[in-house]
Enzyme design. Structure first.
Site, PDB file in Angstrom:
ATOM      1  N   TRP A   1      57.974  58.454  40.733  1.00  0.00           N
ATOM      2  CA  TRP A   1      58.556  59.195  41.738  1.00  0.00           C
ATOM      3  C   TRP A   1      60.118  58.789  42.135  1.00  0.00           C
ATOM      4  CZ3 TRP A   1      59.917  58.149  46.740  1.00  0.00           C
ATOM      5  CH2 TRP A   1      60.487  59.367  47.372  1.00  0.00           C
ATOM      6  N   HIS A   2      60.126  57.268  42.148  1.00  0.00           N
ATOM      7  CA  HIS A   2      61.241  56.529  42.679  1.00  0.00           C
ATOM      8  C   HIS A   2      62.334  56.636  41.618  1.00  0.00           C
ATOM      9  CE1 HIS A   2      58.548  54.930  45.474  1.00  0.00           C
ATOM     10  NE2 HIS A   2      59.734  54.647  46.526  1.00  0.00           N
ATOM     11  N   GLY A   3      61.964  56.925  40.290  1.00  0.00           N
ATOM     12  CA  GLY A   3      63.093  56.950  39.355  1.00  0.00           C
ATOM     13  C   GLY A   3      62.354  56.852  37.978  1.00  0.00           C
TER      14      GLY A   3
ATOM     15  N   PHE B   1      66.849  58.487  45.084  1.00  0.00           N
ATOM     16  CA  PHE B   1      65.420  59.060  44.607  1.00  0.00           C
ATOM     17  C   PHE B   1      65.218  60.382  45.078  1.00  0.00           C
ATOM     18  CE2 PHE B   1      64.641  54.087  45.901  1.00  0.00           C
ATOM     19  CZ  PHE B   1      64.901  53.879  44.459  1.00  0.00           C
TER      20      PHE B   1
END
Length: 471
Positions: free
Chosen positions: A327-329, A471
Site C-alpha cells: 500500500w505504501h508504494g 503514498f
C-alpha cells in the site's frame, strides 16, 4: 499546497472566515468546505480534481445500490460491494502500480526467454490517492454491514475530499465524520485551544526537527550509503526513525488541529510509538487510522483474523502486513518492510503460545529497546531507494569505521530530542490547551501567532514535502 507555508496560512484564514460566516446554513457550509477542498487539491494539479469527484460518485452510487438491495439476497449485496471495492482498487492500481507490474512482467518474460518491449505509459501519481480510496472502501464495507446508512452525495463527496485529511490522512472513516456533517458545528474554547496547540506543535516537529534531519543527515546518507562511514549510516538510520515520526505525526497533528478549528473531530493517529514494548504494541500506537483499517477490513473482515485457527492467524498477519507494505508504494523494499513486520508479529504470537509459564517477561526497558531497533531495521528498507541499496546500507553498518562527514552536533541533539518527546506525559498537550483556553480569544490568537513566528525563525530554509504525500 503544504501546511507549514504562508500560502496555506492565507488559504486557511480565508476558509475559516467564510465557513464560520456561513454557519447559519449547514448545507452551504458543506458546499463551501467542498469547494475549498477542491481548490486545495487543485493547487497541486487541477486535472485530478475530476478523479476525486469520480471516486466519490463511485462510492456514493455503490453504497446506494447496496442499501437499495438490503432486503435482497446476501450474495447480491456482497457482489455490489465487491464491485464497488474493485472500482476503487482499479483506480488505485492503475495510478500507483501500473508501472511496477509492467516492469515485473517484462522481467519475468525476459527470464523465460520471451523478451518483449511492453508498452509503458508515464502515469502521474495523484497525491493522497491511497488515503481517499481506502476511505471509499471502508465506507462501502460499513454500509454493507449496516454499521452505517448511506449518506447524501454532498456528504460522501466532502468525506473523501475534506482538505485537512485529504493528502496524508488520518484515514477518517465515514462512521467518524459523516454524523458530524449532519448538523452545524459549534466553535468552543476547548476546540480552539486544542486545535492551536496541535497546529503549533505539528509545525515545530515538521519545520524544525523533520526538515533539518532530512536535508542535513538522512537524505545525503541514503542517497549514497557507500560513500559514508559506519557512524553516518547508524546515525542516519536513527535520524530517519525520528524524521518519519516527526514528519508524519506533524501532519496528523496539524490535520486534527485544522479540523478542530473548523468544528470537526478527527481520531488520534499517533501515541508515542517508540515506547512500544512489542511490535503489536507499536501498531497500536503508529498510524492508528491505517493499522485499525488493516485490522478491521483486511485482517478480520477479508482474511478472517484468528477465526480459522492459529496457523491461519499467523498467515493472515503476514498477508496483512505484506499488503500494508505494498500500500505504501510499488517497490520491493516496501514489501520487504511489510514482510519483516508481519513475520515479527507472527513470531510474537508464537512465542506467547510457547513461552513457559515460569519464564518472566522481558523488563520493560529491554522490550522497548528491542522493539525500537526492529522498527529501525525496517525503516532502512522503507527509506532505501532499492533492495540493493538497503543491502549495501547494512554492509556499511557492519564495516568498522570511526570518521563522519555529515553527522553534526545539531543532528545529534534533534535525534535525542525526537526520542525524548516519546517519554513526556501523554496529556501534556491537553494541559497546555486547558491553560490556553483561560485566555481571552484575542490573547489566544496573539499567543499562537507569536509562537508560530518563533517557530518560523527557528526553522531552516525551505520546507520539504511531507513523506506520506507520495503514498
Amino acid at each position: 499546497m503544504l501546511f507549514p507555508t504562508l500560502t496555506f496560512g492565507l488559504f486557511f484564514l480565508v476558509v475559516f472566515t467564510v465557513v464560520w460566516a456561513a454557519n447559519g446554513s449547514n448545507e452551504w457550509r458543506k458546499i463551501l468546505l467542498l469547494v475549498a477542498s477542491w481548490v486545495f487539491y487543485g493547487a497541486w494539479d487541477w486535472r485530478f480534481v475530476a478523479l476525486l469527484i469520480g471516486s466519490a460518485l463511485l462510492n456514493w452510487g455503490s453504497a446506494e445500490l447496496i442499501w437499495y438491495n438490503r432486503d435482497a439476497s446476501a450474495g447480491r449485496r456482497r457482489a455490489i460491494m465487491i464491485a464497488g471495492i474493485a472500482g476503487n482498487l482499479l483506480i488505485l492500481g492503475f495510478f500507483k502500480y501500473y508501472g511496477f507490474f509492467v516492469e515485473q512482467l517484462g522481467d519475468l518474460l525476459q527470464m523465460a526467454g520471451f523478451a518483449r518491449d511492453l508498452p509503458l505509459m508515464q502515469v502521474v501519481l495523484p497525491v493522497g490517492i491511497s488515503f481517499f480510496t481506502f476511505q471509499g472502501m471502508s465506507y462501502l464495507a460499513d454500509v454493507h454491514a449496516e454499521r452505517l446508512a448511506p449518506a447524501k452525495l454532498l456528504d460522501v463527496t466532502l468525506l473523501m475530499s475534506f482538505f485537512p485529511h485529504l493528502v496524508a490522512g488520518p484515514i477518517v472513516r465515514g462512521s467518524d465524520l459523516l454524523p458530524q456533517f449532519a448538523d452545524s458545528p459549534r466553535l468552543t474554547r476547548d476546540t480552539v485551544s486544542m486545535g492551536l496547540v496541535l497546529i503549533v506543535w505539528g509545525l515545530f516537529k515538521k519545520a524544525v526537527i523533520a526538515s533539518e534531519l532530512s536535508t542535513g543527515l538522512v537524505d545525503p546518507v541514503f542517497f549514497d550509503p557507500v560513500a559514508h562511514s559506519q557512524i553516518d549510516l547508524i546515525a542516519a538510520a536513527y535520524g530517519y526513525a525520528v524524521q518519519i515520526y516527526c514528519d508524519f505525526s506533524a501532519y496528523s497533528d496539524m490535520a486534527i488541529g485544522i479540523a478542530a478549528l473548523l468544528g470537526y473531530r478527527f481520531p488520534l493517529n499517533f501515541n508515542q510509538p517508540y515506547r512500544a514494548v512489542s511490535l503489536q504494541d507499536f501498531w497500536r500506537r503508529w498510524h492508528i487510522s491505517l493499522s485499525s483499517w488493516l485490522r478491521d477490513y483486511l485482517y478480520i473482515g477479508a482474511l478472517g483474523g484468528s477465526r480459522k485457527g492459529f496457523a491461519r492467524q499467523c498467515l493472515n498477519l503476514m498477508l496483512t502486513m505484506l499488503l500494508g507494505g505494498l500500500w505504501h508504494g510499488a517497490k520491493w523494499t516496501f514489501v520487504i518492510w511489510g514482510g519483516l513486520h508481519g513475520g515479527v508479529l507472527a513470531l510474537e504470537r508464537i512465542w506467547e503460545r510457547l513461552r513457559p509459564r515460569w519464564m518472566p517477561r522481558l523488563p520493560r526497558v529491554l522490550a522497548i529497546l528491542i522493539t525500537f531497533h526492529i522498527v529501525v531495521v525496517g525503516w532502512i528498507f522503507f527509506r532505501a531507494e532499492s533492495f540493493d541499496a538497503a543491502i549495501g546500507y547494512f554492509r556499511g553498518i557492519a564495516t568498522i569505521g570511526v570518521t563522519s562527514s555529515v553527522l553534526t552536533p545539531l543532528a545529534c541533539v534533534l535525534i535525542l530530542f525526537g526520542m525524548a518527546i516519546h517519554f513526556v506525559p501523554v496529556n501534556l498537550g491537553q494541559k497546555l490547551a486547558l491553560r490556553l483556553r483561560l485566555l481571552p480569544v484575542w490573547a489566544m490568537g496573539l499567543l499562537a501567532g507569536v509562537t508560530i513566528l518563533i517557530v518560523d525563525t527557528m526553522r531552516f530554509e525551505g520546507v520539504a514535502p511531507f513523506i506520506y504525500y507520495q503514498f
